[in-house]
Design an enzyme around this catalytic site. Structure first.
Site, PDB file in Angstrom:
ATOM      1  N   ASP A   1       0.877  -1.203   0.003  1.00 53.64           N
ATOM      2  CA  ASP A   1       0.146   0.050   0.024  1.00 53.64           C
ATOM      3  C   ASP A   1       0.888   1.286  -0.059  1.00 53.64           C
ATOM      4  OD1 ASP A   1      -2.448  -0.273  -0.460  1.00 53.64           O
ATOM      5  OD2 ASP A   1      -3.303  -0.034   1.738  1.00 53.64           O
ATOM      6  N   ASP A  40      -9.895  -7.978  12.065  1.00 55.37           N
ATOM      7  CA  ASP A  40      -9.938  -9.575  12.546  1.00 55.37           C
ATOM      8  C   ASP A  40     -10.798  -9.981  13.190  1.00 55.37           C
ATOM      9  OD1 ASP A  40      -8.781  -7.933  14.542  1.00 55.37           O
ATOM     10  OD2 ASP A  40      -6.594  -8.734  14.239  1.00 55.37           O
TER      11      ASP A  40
END
Length: 650
Positions: free
Chosen positions: A147, A290
Site C-alpha cells: 500500500d 480481524d
C-alpha cells in the site's frame, strides 16, 4: 570454517517450575493436561468464585454505609467488576486442550496464496518475512501487497521470488489492501502474515489439515516475538519466552476452542476463501478487522480453530509509545465492534460464543477499575470517609481469604502465564490508552488506522515521557499520604473515626505508589528507549572471515555486524564471510566504528545496499525458518566491558 558456537536450535525442554507456576508452553503444541490436574484447577476456580460470591453478599448486606455512599458504592462496584472478571477468566480457561486432531500436510489441498500486506515497513523488516514465506513447504504463491506504492519493494519481491501487487486507492488500510488482493489472487486458501512476521517453513504443513473440514473458515496460530529485549518482555527472570501477550496467545486463545470462539488475530492465520466471500470479505467498518470478520464467520455458522503452536515470530513493541499506540488502536477497534456488530446481541451466536467475546471485549474496561483503585484511597484519607463498616478482624479474614483464593485461581487457571506484579505494572502502563479507547464508544468520529512503527524509531537514546495519568495519580497518592501524616498530627480538619481503616488505606496507598513508580520507571527505562537499529540484531559468536582474515562475528543483523579481528586492513570497504546454515554468505560492507581491546580490533560494519538476495539467505539462516529461540554463549567478558559499537550502524 567452524560453526562451533553458533546455535539456532530448538530450546531445551523447560524445567519444572512447580505445580502453581508451570513452565510456559514451548514452541510446539503443549502436552495435554492430565484429568487430575484439570479437575484440581477447576475445583480451585469454583471455590474461589463461591467464596467471592459470599464475600460480595456480605459486603452488600452488612458493610455499606449509605451516609458516605459516594465512596461505599464505588468501592463495591469495583469489587463486583473484579469478581465478574475472575468468573469470565475461569470460563475462558475451563479447558485449554480442546483441539481437533490434525496431521501434517505435504501436498497442497488446493490453490494456496500467502499474503503479506505492507505499507511503510523498511526492506530490513520485509526481507526475512518474504524470504521465509517463499521458503514455506507445500506448493503456494507468495504475494507482497504494497500500500506504499514503492518501486524498491517491487524489486525486492521479484528478487526473492514473490509476486507484487499494489492498488490505485488505499482506503480501509490493511483490510482494504487484503480485499483488493482477493480480487486478483486465485486461491482456495490464503495465509496472511503481517510485514514483520517471519514464518516457519512448516507453517502450512501444520495448519492446513484443519481446513479439510469444510466447516472450518479459519486457523489461527500464536503470535510470538523474536526481539526478546522488547518493552513487552519480562527482564531478569531467565525466561525470554514470557511477554505481556503470552497469557492471551498461549492460554486464553486456546481456551476459546472449547467454546468455538477462537478468533483471527490479523496475522499467522490461514483463511478459507469461500468463507471470506460468504461474509463479504474482510470487515472494513472497524480498525480491528480481524475480530470483526471472525464475528461474521461465527454468525454465518463457520467454525474457527486455534492451533497453539508457535509457527511465526514477529516484532513486539520495542518501546512504551509503540506499546500504547497498539493498545489504543486495538481498544478503539473493540469499541467500534461494540457499536457496529455487538457480539452480545447480534443474532447467530451461541451463548458460549457471546460470553467468550465478552471476556475479550469487556476487558478493555478494566482500566477504569485500575483508575478507581488508585483514586479511592486518596479520597478516603483526605475526607476521612470509611467505605466499609465492619469489625477489623472480620473484614481482614473475609477480604484476605477472598483475595488469596482469587490470586490462587488466577495462577492455576493461567497455567503459569499470570505474573501478578508484572501484570499490574502493564495494566498501569496501558491504563491511559485503554481509557482513551473506551471513551470512543460514545464518539461517532471516524478513527483512522495507524500503523505501529517497526525497525528504527529514533536516532538517540532518550527516556520516554511517562503517561500524564500515571504522573497525576502518583502525585495525588503522595499528596494523600502527606495529608494522612499531617492529619495524624492534628493539623487538618479531617478526623479518622475508624483508625484501623485509615491505616489500612494508607498501606493500600503506599502499595499504589510503589506500583506507579515501577510502571513509570519501566516506561522511562533507557532499555526501552527509541529503537536505533534498522533491523533486529542477533547476538552470536561465529567464526568467519573479513577480507580473508579470520574473525569472530558478534551482533549480526541484516544491516550490519560487529566483528573481532586481530588486524584489519585499512580499506574503504570490506568483504565479510558468514558461515551460517551450512553455507558461506558473503556480504560487502563498510566500517562504521573501530576500537582496540588489547590485541583485538572490534569493528562495527554496515552492509552495503543492493544485496537483497544475499541478505535473504542470511535471514533464512538467522531465523532458521523454524524460528527457535536463540541460545548463544556469552562473548568474552573483556569485550562486554568495552563501549559498544554505534547501534545505528547495524
Amino acid at each position: 570454517m567452524s560453526h562451533r558456537a553458533f546455535r539456532l536450535s530448538l530450546p531445551r525442554a523447560p524445567r519444572v517450575i512447580g505445580w502453581l507456576r508451570p513452565a510456559l508452553p514451548g514452541r510446539g503444541l503443549p502436552v495435554r493436561e492430565s484429568a487430575t490436574r484439570r479437575r484440581s484447577i477447576r475445583s480451585i476456580a469454583i471455590i474461589a468464585l463461591a467464596v467471592n460470591l459470599g464475600y460480595l453478599v456480605w459486603r452488600t448486606t452488612s458493610t455499606i454505609d449509605l451516609a458516605v455512599w459516594w465512596v461505599s458504592l464505588p468501592l463495591l462496584v469495583l469489587e463486583v467488576h473484579a469478581a465478574i472478571g475472575i468468573a469470565l477468566f475461569a470460563f475462558s480457561l475451563w479447558d485449554v486442550d480442546d483441539l481437533p486432531t490434525s496431521h501434517p500436510i505435504r501436498e497442497a489441498p488446493g490453490r494456496i496464496a500467502v499474503l503479506i500486506p505492507t505499507f511503510n515497513e523498511s526492506p530490513e523488516i520485509l526481507i526475512p518475512t518474504i524470504a521465509a514465506a517463499v521458503a514455506m513447504r507445500v506448493e503456494h504463491e507468495t504475494w507482497v501487497l504494497d500500500d506504499g506504492d514503492r518501486p524498491d519493494v517491487a524489486r525486492l519481491a521479484a528478487a526473492l521470488g514473490a509476486r507484487y501487487l499494489t492498488r490505485p486507492t488505499h482506503e480501509h488500510a490493511k483490510a482494504g489492501n487484503v480485499n483488493h488482493a482477493l480480487e486478483h489472487v486465485k486461491a482456495d486458501f490464503v495465509a496472511i502474515l503481517d510485514a514483520d512476521h517471519v514464518a516457519s517453513d512448516e507453517f502450512l504443513v501444520r495448519t492446513l489439515s484443519y481446513l479439510e473440514d469444510p466447516a472450518v473458515a479459519l486457523v489461527q496460530t500464536p503470535q510470538e516475538f523474536y526481539n526478546t529485549e522488547s518493552f513487552e518482555h519480562a527482564s531478569g527472570d531467565g525466561d525470554e519466552r514470557f511477554h505481556e501477550q503470552a497469557l492471551f496467545y498461549r492460554v486464553l486463545q486456546p481456551g476459546k476452542n472449547r467454546w468455538r470462539a477462537a478468533f483471527w488475530c490479523g496475522t499467522g492465520a490461514v483463511v478459507r476463501m469461500t468463507a471470506l466471500r460468504d461474509v463479504g470479505g474482510v470487515a472494513t467498518e472497524t480498525i480491528t478487522e480481524d475480530i470483526h470478520t471472525t464475528i461474521r464467520f461465527h454468525r454465518r455458522g463457520w467454525r474457527t480453530v486455534y492451533h497453539n503452536e508457535v509457527l511465526t515470530r514477529g516484532l513486539a513493541a520495542s518501546d512504551a509509545a509503540t506499546y500504547q499506540l497498539q493498545r489504543l488502536r486495538w481498544g478503539t477497534g473493540a469499541m467500534q465492534v461494540f457499536r457496529r456488530e455487538n457480539p452480545l446481541f447480534v443474532p447467530g451466536l451461541s451463548i458460549a460464543q457471546r460470553l467468550a467475546y465478552a471476556a475479550t471485549l469487556l476487558g478493555w474496561f478494566d482500566a477504569w477499575r485500575s483508575l478507581g483503585y488508585l483514586i479511592l484511597p486518596v479520597v478516603v484519607l483526605v475526607t476521612g470517609a470509611v467505605p466499609i463498616r465492619a469489625e477489623p478482624m472480620t473484614f481482614f479474614v473475609f477480604f484476605g481469604l477472598t483475595f488469596l483464593l482469587g490470586q490462587l485461581a488466577m495462577r492455576v487457571l493461567s497455567r503459569g502465564c499470570h505474573r501478578p506484579m508484572l501484570s499490574v505494572v502493564f495494566e498501569l502502563v496501558r491504563m491511559s490508552p485503554n481509557i482513551a479507547a473506551t471513551l470512543t464508544l460514545f464518539s461517532r468520529r471516524r478513527i483512522g488506522f495507524r500503523v505501529s512503527p517497526k525497525g528504527r524509531t529514533g536516532d538517540a537514546r532518550r527516556p520516554a515521557p511517562e503517561p500524564r495519568l500515571l504522573s497525576l495519580t502518583a502525585l495525588a497518592s503522595v499528596a494523600g499520604l502527606a495529608w494522612f501524616a499531617v492529619t495524624l498530627l492534628g493539623r487538618t480538619p479531617t478526623r479518622y473515626e475508624v483508625p484501623w481503616a485509615a491505616y489500612a488505606t494508607a498501606g493500600w496507598l503506599i502499595l499504589n505508589v510503589i506500583l506507579l513508580v515501577s510502571a513509570m520507571r519501566r516506561v522511562r527505562a533507557l532499555r526501552f528507549a527509541g529503537e536505533r537499529r534498522a533491523s533486529h540484531r542477533f547476538e552470536t559468536v561465529l567464526d568467519g572471515q573479513i577480507d580473508g582474515a579470520a574473525c569472530e562475528i558478534h551482533d549480526l543483523s541484516l544491516t550490519g555486524a560487529q566483528v573481532a579481528v586481530a588486524d584489519l586492513t585499512n580499506l574503504p570497504s570490506h568483504v565479510l564471510t558468514v558461515p551460517i546454515d551450512g553455507e558461506d554468505v558473503i556480504l560487502e560492507a563498510v566500517s562504521r566504528s573501530t576500537r582496540r581491546v588489547g590485541s583485538v580490533t572490534i569493528v562495527g560494519i554496515e552492509f552495503l545496499p543492493d544485496q537483497d538476495a544475499t541478505r535473504a539467505r542470511l535471514s533464512l539462516g538467522l531465523f532458521k525458518t523454524r524460528l527457535a529461540l536463540t541460545e548463544m554463549p556469552k562473548r568474552d567478558a573483556r569485550l562486554l566491558e568495552q563501549p559498544a559499537m554505534d547501534d545505528a550502524a547495524a
